[in-house]
Design a protein around this motif. Structure first.
Motif, mmCIF file in Angstrom:
data_model
loop_
_atom_site.group_PDB
_atom_site.id
_atom_site.type_symbol
_atom_site.label_atom_id
_atom_site.label_comp_id
_atom_site.label_asym_id
_atom_site.label_seq_id
_atom_site.Cartn_x
_atom_site.Cartn_y
_atom_site.Cartn_z
ATOM 1 N N HIS A 125 0.838 -1.209 0.000
ATOM 2 C CA HIS A 125 0.000 0.000 0.000
ATOM 3 C C HIS A 125 0.874 1.261 0.000
ATOM 4 O O HIS A 125 0.610 2.206 -0.718
ATOM 5 C CB HIS A 125 -0.925 -0.001 1.224
ATOM 6 C CG HIS A 125 -1.903 -1.136 1.201
ATOM 7 N ND1 HIS A 125 -3.157 -1.022 0.679
ATOM 8 C CD2 HIS A 125 -1.784 -2.418 1.611
ATOM 9 C CE1 HIS A 125 -3.784 -2.181 0.779
ATOM 10 N NE2 HIS A 125 -2.968 -3.046 1.353
ATOM 11 N N ASP A 127 4.029 1.457 -0.994
ATOM 12 C CA ASP A 127 4.789 1.542 -2.249
ATOM 13 C C ASP A 127 3.943 2.162 -3.343
ATOM 14 O O ASP A 127 4.397 3.037 -4.075
ATOM 15 C CB ASP A 127 5.250 0.149 -2.687
ATOM 16 C CG ASP A 127 6.404 -0.355 -1.837
ATOM 17 O OD1 ASP A 127 7.012 0.479 -1.128
ATOM 18 O OD2 ASP A 127 6.696 -1.559 -1.864
ATOM 19 N N HIS A 148 -9.591 1.914 -7.262
ATOM 20 C CA HIS A 148 -9.665 1.405 -5.882
ATOM 21 C C HIS A 148 -11.084 1.456 -5.327
ATOM 22 O O HIS A 148 -11.590 0.477 -4.801
ATOM 23 C CB HIS A 148 -8.717 2.177 -4.968
ATOM 24 C CG HIS A 148 -8.475 1.474 -3.673
ATOM 25 N ND1 HIS A 148 -7.348 0.741 -3.430
ATOM 26 C CD2 HIS A 148 -9.250 1.349 -2.569
ATOM 27 C CE1 HIS A 148 -7.437 0.204 -2.224
ATOM 28 N NE2 HIS A 148 -8.583 0.568 -1.675
ATOM 29 N N ASP A 189 15.395 -1.518 -8.780
ATOM 30 C CA ASP A 189 15.651 -2.673 -7.909
ATOM 31 C C ASP A 189 16.747 -3.560 -8.481
ATOM 32 O O ASP A 189 17.572 -4.114 -7.768
ATOM 33 C CB ASP A 189 14.375 -3.513 -7.751
ATOM 34 C CG ASP A 189 13.414 -2.858 -6.780
ATOM 35 O OD1 ASP A 189 13.822 -1.853 -6.157
ATOM 36 O OD2 ASP A 189 12.261 -3.326 -6.662
ATOM 37 N N MET B 1 10.659 -1.473 -4.480
ATOM 38 C CA MET B 1 9.425 -2.270 -4.552
ATOM 39 C C MET B 1 9.803 -3.674 -4.981
ATOM 40 O O MET B 1 10.403 -3.866 -6.038
ATOM 41 C CB MET B 1 8.487 -1.626 -5.571
ATOM 42 C CG MET B 1 7.111 -2.191 -5.492
ATOM 43 S SD MET B 1 6.040 -1.327 -6.657
ATOM 44 C CE MET B 1 4.471 -1.863 -6.080
ATOM 45 N N ASN B 2 9.551 -4.704 -4.152
ATOM 46 C CA ASN B 2 9.985 -6.042 -4.491
ATOM 47 C C ASN B 2 8.938 -6.835 -5.263
ATOM 48 O O ASN B 2 9.097 -8.023 -5.497
ATOM 49 C CB ASN B 2 10.402 -6.806 -3.226
ATOM 50 C CG ASN B 2 9.342 -6.685 -2.177
ATOM 51 O OD1 ASN B 2 8.197 -6.346 -2.509
ATOM 52 N ND2 ASN B 2 9.707 -6.924 -0.934
ATOM 53 N N ARG B 3 7.893 -6.195 -5.690
ATOM 54 C CA ARG B 3 6.840 -6.851 -6.471
ATOM 55 C C ARG B 3 7.340 -7.043 -7.885
ATOM 56 O O ARG B 3 8.078 -6.213 -8.425
ATOM 57 C CB ARG B 3 5.604 -5.955 -6.415
ATOM 58 C CG ARG B 3 4.493 -6.323 -7.335
ATOM 59 C CD ARG B 3 3.250 -5.683 -6.825
ATOM 60 N NE ARG B 3 2.962 -6.251 -5.498
ATOM 61 C CZ ARG B 3 2.274 -7.357 -5.338
ATOM 62 N NH1 ARG B 3 1.765 -7.988 -6.353
ATOM 63 N NH2 ARG B 3 2.088 -7.828 -4.134
ATOM 64 N N GLU B 4 6.919 -8.149 -8.515
ATOM 65 C CA GLU B 4 7.319 -8.403 -9.906
ATOM 66 C C GLU B 4 6.626 -7.396 -10.809
ATOM 67 O O GLU B 4 5.403 -7.336 -10.893
ATOM 68 C CB GLU B 4 6.906 -9.833 -10.307
ATOM 69 C CG GLU B 4 7.414 -10.291 -11.660
ATOM 70 C CD GLU B 4 8.929 -10.297 -11.783
ATOM 71 O OE1 GLU B 4 9.412 -10.001 -12.877
ATOM 72 O OE2 GLU B 4 9.604 -10.592 -10.779
ATOM 73 N N THR B 5 7.409 -6.532 -11.415
ATOM 74 C CA THR B 5 6.806 -5.521 -12.285
ATOM 75 C C THR B 5 7.492 -5.530 -13.634
ATOM 76 O O THR B 5 8.659 -5.853 -13.749
ATOM 77 C CB THR B 5 6.947 -4.114 -11.696
ATOM 78 O OG1 THR B 5 8.318 -3.931 -11.353
ATOM 79 C CG2 THR B 5 6.080 -3.906 -10.489
ATOM 80 N N ASN B 6 6.770 -5.205 -14.659
ATOM 81 C CA ASN B 6 7.352 -4.992 -15.975
ATOM 82 C C ASN B 6 6.495 -3.958 -16.685
ATOM 83 O O ASN B 6 5.520 -3.457 -16.146
ATOM 84 C CB ASN B 6 7.436 -6.313 -16.759
ATOM 85 C CG ASN B 6 6.088 -6.986 -16.844
ATOM 86 O OD1 ASN B 6 5.116 -6.356 -17.241
ATOM 87 N ND2 ASN B 6 6.009 -8.238 -16.454
ATOM 88 N N THR B 7 6.869 -3.609 -17.894
ATOM 89 C CA THR B 7 6.164 -2.528 -18.589
ATOM 90 C C THR B 7 4.719 -2.900 -18.872
ATOM 91 O O THR B 7 3.896 -2.031 -19.076
ATOM 92 C CB THR B 7 6.877 -2.179 -19.911
ATOM 93 O OG1 THR B 7 7.166 -3.402 -20.577
ATOM 94 C CG2 THR B 7 8.119 -1.372 -19.661
ATOM 95 N N ILE B 9 2.719 -4.302 -16.786
ATOM 96 C CA ILE B 9 2.112 -4.593 -15.481
ATOM 97 C C ILE B 9 0.608 -4.306 -15.526
ATOM 98 O O ILE B 9 0.166 -3.349 -16.148
ATOM 99 C CB ILE B 9 2.790 -3.759 -14.365
ATOM 100 C CG1 ILE B 9 2.350 -4.288 -13.012
ATOM 101 C CG2 ILE B 9 2.479 -2.283 -14.492
ATOM 102 C CD1 ILE B 9 3.263 -3.855 -11.906
ATOM 103 N N LEU B 14 -3.401 -5.042 -9.823
ATOM 104 C CA LEU B 14 -2.658 -4.495 -8.687
ATOM 105 C C LEU B 14 -3.610 -3.765 -7.734
ATOM 106 O O LEU B 14 -3.576 -3.962 -6.518
ATOM 107 C CB LEU B 14 -1.587 -3.522 -9.201
ATOM 108 C CG LEU B 14 -0.675 -2.882 -8.166
ATOM 109 C CD1 LEU B 14 0.167 -3.919 -7.464
ATOM 110 C CD2 LEU B 14 0.228 -1.848 -8.826
ATOM 111 N N LEU B 18 -4.908 -4.457 -3.857
ATOM 112 C CA LEU B 18 -4.938 -3.412 -2.812
ATOM 113 C C LEU B 18 -6.316 -3.334 -2.167
ATOM 114 O O LEU B 18 -6.440 -3.189 -0.954
ATOM 115 C CB LEU B 18 -4.615 -2.046 -3.417
ATOM 116 C CG LEU B 18 -3.171 -1.738 -3.763
ATOM 117 C CD1 LEU B 18 -3.061 -0.349 -4.348
ATOM 118 C CD2 LEU B 18 -2.292 -1.827 -2.528
#
Lengths: 191, 111
Positions: A125, A127, A148, A189, B1-7, B9, B14, B18
Motif C-alpha cells: 500500500h 509503495d 480502488h 531494484d 518495490m519487491n513486487r514483480e513488475t514490468n512494462t 504490469i 494491482l 490493494l
C-alpha cells in the motif's frame, strides 16, 4: 438495527446531535483516511489532518447535503477540494523558500522510520502510494476513485467537478504514468 | 518495490489486490477528537455571537446618545394639558377595549 446514513444526517441537521455525527465519522473514517494516505504518498499525519478537516467541514455544510449522491461521494468531494488547496498552499510555500512537499515527506518518513519498518504488511500500500505521488493530484484522485473505490466515471466527474471526457483522459494518462513509475522501480531494484 | 513488475504490469489487478487487502483503520480517538473540536467551535461561536451583539448594542447606544435630538423633542412637549370629560371617556374606553382583547387572546391561547 443500525440507523441509516440518512437518519443520522437528519439527526445532525435537525437536532445538532454530536452522537449521530460521531457515528457517521466512525462509519467513514477508515476508507477516507486510507484514501487520503494513498493520495498523499502515505503521509499519515497529513492524511489524518485532511480527514479531520474534511469531517469538520462536512459537519458545517451537512444541511446543504441533499442526498442525491452517496454520502461517501460527498465526503470525497470535500476531501478532494481540501487536498487541492493544501497542495496549492504547499507549492506557494515552496516558491517562497519553505520546505518542499518532497522534503516534508522525506522528513516525515525519517521521523517515522520505525513505524514503517514495523508494518511490513502495509508495504504494498505504501509503495503504491509513493508511486502515485509522482502523478498529478487530479490523476491520482481519478485513478484512486476509479480503480480502488470502483466509482463510475460519472461519480468521479461529480466528485472532481470535471467533464466526463477529462475523467477518462486522466485515468488513461494516470495509468500510463503509473506503469512507467513501476517499471522504473523494477529497473531501480535490479541495478 | 519487491513486487514483480514490468512494462506490461496489470494496473487493474494491482489495484484489485490493494482493494482486497485494504487495512481497516482503527478509530483510536479520531472521532472523539473531531467531536471535541466541534464542541470547542460551537462554544467559540456562542461567545463570538454574544460579543458581536454587545458591541453593536453599545455602538447603537453611543450613536443614539450623540445624535438623538433629546432637547428638541422635549421642547415639543406641551407645558400644560387640559382634560375634558370626553377625552377621559375615550381613554377609559380604549383601556377597557385593550383589556378585553388581552383577555380574549390569553383565553383562546393564541399567543
Amino acid at each position: 438495527m443500525n440507523p441509516t446514513d440518512q437518519a443520522l444526517i437528519h439527526a445532525v441537521v435537525k437536532e445538532d446531535s454530536h452522537r449521530a455525527f460521531a457515528e457517521l465519522v466512525k462509519r467513514y473514517q477508515s476508507p477516507l483516511r486510507y484514501s487520503l494516505r494513498q493520495l498523499t504518498g502515505w503521509n499519515e499525519a497529513l492524511a489524518d489532518d485532511l480527514a479531520q478537516e474534511t469531517f469538520i467541514k462536512a459537519h458545517s455544510a451537512l444541511s446543504s447535503f441533499q442526498g442525491k449522491a452517496k454520502f461517501s461521494s460527498w465526503l470525497y468531494r470535500i476531501a478532494y477540494n481540501l487536498m487541492l488547496s493544501h497542495f496549492r498552499v504547499a507549492r506557494n510555500r515552496e516558491l517562497t523558500g519553505g520546505l518542499t512537499g518532497r522534503e516534508e515527506q522525506s522528513l516525515w518518513l525519517d521521523n517515522h522510520h520505525e513505524e514503517v519498518v514495523s508494518h511490513e504488511s502495509l508495504q504494498l500500500h505504501r509503495d503504491l502510494a509513493q508511486a502515485m505521488n509522482h502523478l498529478s493530484e487530479k490523476q491520482r484522485m481519478a485513478l484512486h476513485l476509479s480503480l480502488h473505490r470502483e466509482c463510475t466515471h460519472q461519480e468521479i466527474s461529480d466528485i472532481m467537478s470535471i467533464p466526463l471526457g477529462t475523467v477518462k483522459t486522466l485515468i488513461t494518462r494516470g495509468k500510463a504514468c503509473l506503469r512507467e513509475r513501476l517499471a522504473d522501480w523494477k529497473s531501480g531494484d535490479e541495478s | 518495490m519487491n513486487r514483480e513488475t514490468n512494462t506490461d504490469i496489470n494496473i487493474d489487478s494491482l489495484f484489485a489486490e490493494l482493494r482486497n487487502t485494504e487495512p481497516c483503520m482503527q478509530d483510536q480517538g479520531f472521532s472523539t477528537r473531531i467531536i471535541a473540536e466541534l464542541e470547542q467551535k460551537a462554544e467559540l461561536s456562542f461567545f463570538k455571537d454574544a460579543l458581536i451583539t454587545m458591541l453593536f448594542t453599545l455602538l447603537g447606544c453611543l450613536l443614539t446618545y450623540a445624535f438623538f435630538p433629546v432637547a428638541e423633542l422635549m421642547a415639543l412637549l406641551p407645558s400644560s394639558i387640559h382634560i375634558n370629560p370626553m377625552s377621559l371617556l375615550t381613554l377609559g374606553g380604549s383601556v377597557a377595549l385593550a383589556c378585553c382583547a388581552a383577555y380574549w387572546t390569553l383565553d383562546t391561547d393564541r399567543i
